[in-house]
Design a protein around this motif. Structure first.
Motif, PDB file in Angstrom:
ATOM      1  N   GLU A  62       0.454 -41.492  47.258  1.00  0.00           N
ATOM      2  CA  GLU A  62      -0.801 -41.453  46.501  1.00  0.00           C
ATOM      3  C   GLU A  62      -0.999 -40.098  45.826  1.00  0.00           C
ATOM      4  N   GLN A  63      -0.696 -39.017  46.552  1.00  0.00           N
ATOM      5  CA  GLN A  63      -0.876 -37.682  45.969  1.00  0.00           C
ATOM      6  C   GLN A  63       0.087 -37.457  44.807  1.00  0.00           C
ATOM      7  N   GLN A  64       1.289 -37.982  44.917  1.00  0.00           N
ATOM      8  CA  GLN A  64       2.243 -37.861  43.813  1.00  0.00           C
ATOM      9  C   GLN A  64       1.729 -38.598  42.574  1.00  0.00           C
ATOM     10  N   ILE A  65       1.146 -39.775  42.791  1.00  0.00           N
ATOM     11  CA  ILE A  65       0.589 -40.552  41.674  1.00  0.00           C
ATOM     12  C   ILE A  65      -0.560 -39.779  41.023  1.00  0.00           C
ATOM     13  N   ILE A  66      -1.433 -39.221  41.838  1.00  0.00           N
ATOM     14  CA  ILE A  66      -2.570 -38.456  41.310  1.00  0.00           C
ATOM     15  C   ILE A  66      -2.085 -37.245  40.519  1.00  0.00           C
ATOM     16  N   ASP A  67      -1.150 -36.497  41.092  1.00  0.00           N
ATOM     17  CA  ASP A  67      -0.629 -35.304  40.410  1.00  0.00           C
ATOM     18  C   ASP A  67       0.042 -35.670  39.086  1.00  0.00           C
ATOM     19  N   ASN A  68       0.844 -36.730  39.098  1.00  0.00           N
ATOM     20  CA  ASN A  68       1.528 -37.155  37.872  1.00  0.00           C
ATOM     21  C   ASN A  68       0.536 -37.658  36.826  1.00  0.00           C
ATOM     22  N   THR A  69      -0.527 -38.316  37.289  1.00  0.00           N
ATOM     23  CA  THR A  69      -1.565 -38.786  36.371  1.00  0.00           C
ATOM     24  C   THR A  69      -2.271 -37.607  35.716  1.00  0.00           C
ATOM     25  N   HIS A  70      -2.611 -36.606  36.511  1.00  0.00           N
ATOM     26  CA  HIS A  70      -3.261 -35.412  35.958  1.00  0.00           C
ATOM     27  C   HIS A  70      -2.343 -34.714  34.951  1.00  0.00           C
ATOM     28  N   GLU A  71      -1.076 -34.625  35.298  1.00  0.00           N
ATOM     29  CA  GLU A  71      -0.111 -33.981  34.395  1.00  0.00           C
ATOM     30  C   GLU A  71       0.002 -34.742  33.077  1.00  0.00           C
ATOM     31  N   PHE A  72       0.107 -36.068  33.144  1.00  0.00           N
ATOM     32  CA  PHE A  72       0.189 -36.893  31.936  1.00  0.00           C
ATOM     33  C   PHE A  72      -1.087 -36.741  31.109  1.00  0.00           C
ATOM     34  N   GLY A  73      -2.232 -36.816  31.758  1.00  0.00           N
ATOM     35  CA  GLY A  73      -3.501 -36.682  31.049  1.00  0.00           C
ATOM     36  C   GLY A  73      -3.611 -35.364  30.322  1.00  0.00           C
ATOM     37  N   HIS A  74      -3.152 -34.304  30.961  1.00  0.00           N
ATOM     38  CA  HIS A  74      -3.215 -32.980  30.351  1.00  0.00           C
ATOM     39  C   HIS A  74      -2.239 -32.860  29.171  1.00  0.00           C
ATOM     40  N   LYS A  75      -0.977 -33.235  29.411  1.00  0.00           N
ATOM     41  CA  LYS A  75       0.068 -33.078  28.380  1.00  0.00           C
ATOM     42  C   LYS A  75      -0.111 -34.018  27.200  1.00  0.00           C
ATOM     43  N   GLU A  76      -0.433 -35.266  27.478  1.00  0.00           N
ATOM     44  CA  GLU A  76      -0.437 -36.280  26.416  1.00  0.00           C
ATOM     45  C   GLU A  76      -1.807 -36.532  25.797  1.00  0.00           C
ATOM     46  N   LEU A  77      -2.871 -36.308  26.567  1.00  0.00           N
ATOM     47  CA  LEU A  77      -4.204 -36.662  26.082  1.00  0.00           C
ATOM     48  C   LEU A  77      -5.179 -35.482  26.073  1.00  0.00           C
ATOM     49  N   ASN A  78      -4.674 -34.298  26.473  1.00  0.00           N
ATOM     50  CA  ASN A  78      -5.491 -33.086  26.507  1.00  0.00           C
ATOM     51  C   ASN A  78      -6.727 -33.260  27.394  1.00  0.00           C
ATOM     52  N   VAL A 116       1.807 -45.723  24.591  1.00  0.00           N
ATOM     53  CA  VAL A 116       1.235 -44.654  25.422  1.00  0.00           C
ATOM     54  C   VAL A 116       1.148 -45.122  26.873  1.00  0.00           C
ATOM     55  N   LEU A 117       0.740 -46.369  27.081  1.00  0.00           N
ATOM     56  CA  LEU A 117       0.636 -46.894  28.442  1.00  0.00           C
ATOM     57  C   LEU A 117       2.008 -47.033  29.094  1.00  0.00           C
ATOM     58  N   ARG A 118       3.011 -47.445  28.323  1.00  0.00           N
ATOM     59  CA  ARG A 118       4.381 -47.484  28.868  1.00  0.00           C
ATOM     60  C   ARG A 118       4.831 -46.081  29.254  1.00  0.00           C
ATOM     61  N   ASP A 119       4.524 -45.108  28.389  1.00  0.00           N
ATOM     62  CA  ASP A 119       4.869 -43.713  28.689  1.00  0.00           C
ATOM     63  C   ASP A 119       4.156 -43.242  29.951  1.00  0.00           C
ATOM     64  N   TYR A 120       2.894 -43.650  30.095  1.00  0.00           N
ATOM     65  CA  TYR A 120       2.124 -43.290  31.288  1.00  0.00           C
ATOM     66  C   TYR A 120       2.818 -43.817  32.547  1.00  0.00           C
ATOM     67  N   TYR A 121       3.116 -45.107  32.550  1.00  0.00           N
ATOM     68  CA  TYR A 121       3.776 -45.694  33.726  1.00  0.00           C
ATOM     69  C   TYR A 121       5.087 -44.996  34.035  1.00  0.00           C
ATOM     70  N   GLN A 122       5.871 -44.722  33.013  1.00  0.00           N
ATOM     71  CA  GLN A 122       7.154 -44.054  33.232  1.00  0.00           C
ATOM     72  C   GLN A 122       6.935 -42.656  33.798  1.00  0.00           C
ATOM     73  N   HIS A 123       6.017 -41.911  33.219  1.00  0.00           N
ATOM     74  CA  HIS A 123       5.768 -40.545  33.678  1.00  0.00           C
ATOM     75  C   HIS A 123       5.225 -40.520  35.104  1.00  0.00           C
ATOM     76  N   VAL A 124       4.306 -41.398  35.393  1.00  0.00           N
ATOM     77  CA  VAL A 124       3.627 -41.360  36.689  1.00  0.00           C
ATOM     78  C   VAL A 124       4.501 -41.907  37.816  1.00  0.00           C
ATOM     79  N   TYR A 125       5.209 -42.994  37.577  1.00  0.00           N
ATOM     80  CA  TYR A 125       5.878 -43.680  38.682  1.00  0.00           C
ATOM     81  C   TYR A 125       7.379 -43.450  38.801  1.00  0.00           C
TER      82      TYR A 125
END
Length: 140
Positions: A62-78, A116-125
């Motif tokens: 779960e923590q890995q998912i959260i961290d990866n989500t935050h990273e994606f949100g920052h890099k891709e969506l500011n 973007v959603l495909r990129d999200y899934y790839q980046h996060v998981y």
């Protein structure tokens, strides 16, 4: 492929893993191509604390998912971590939050949003360390 969805109601019945393991062993004698995919919803098959203790990264799934989500949100969506978390809370899922944000921005069509959603899934998981889910003897 056998697909098993688990929910928090099944948390008390952790024998599901044992049953699936036994079923997989029996099936292996029939064919080597069968696989079992377990989709765990909200940590009902394992304890995040147990996973952290067994993980090579010291982080649970779960923590890995959260961290990866935050990273994606920052890099891709500011987005800040707080904005990512608020999006999840407000929309019920990060994916829907991203989708709604991109729709409201109005500068992306449906195909671009899907990318973007495909990129999200790839980046996060894709980079999640799941070896911590293996029984201790199989993890090495």
């Amino acid at each position: 492929v056998s697909i098993v969805f688990t929910t928090s109601e099944a948390k008390s019945n952790q024998s599901i893993i044992h049953s699936l393991s036994q079923e997989a062993k029996q099936t292996q004698t029939q064919t080597q191509t069968d696989k079992v995919l377990i989709l765990d919803i909200d940590n009902c098959v394992y304890s995040e604390a147990e996973i952290r203790a067994r993980s090579s990264t010291g982080q649970g799934i779960e923590q890995q998912i959260i961290d990866n989500t935050h990273e994606f949100g920052h890099k891709e969506l500011n987005l800040t971590k707080k904005e990512c978390d608020e999006m999840y809370i407000h929309h019920g899922s990060t994916v829907e939050g991203i989708r709604q944000k991109l729709l409201s921005d109005g500068n992306k069509g449906e195909e671009e949003i899907q990318q973007v959603l495909r990129d999200y899934y790839q980046h996060v998981y894709d980079g999640i360390d799941m070896t911590c889910l293996l029984p201790q003897s199989d993890a090495y």
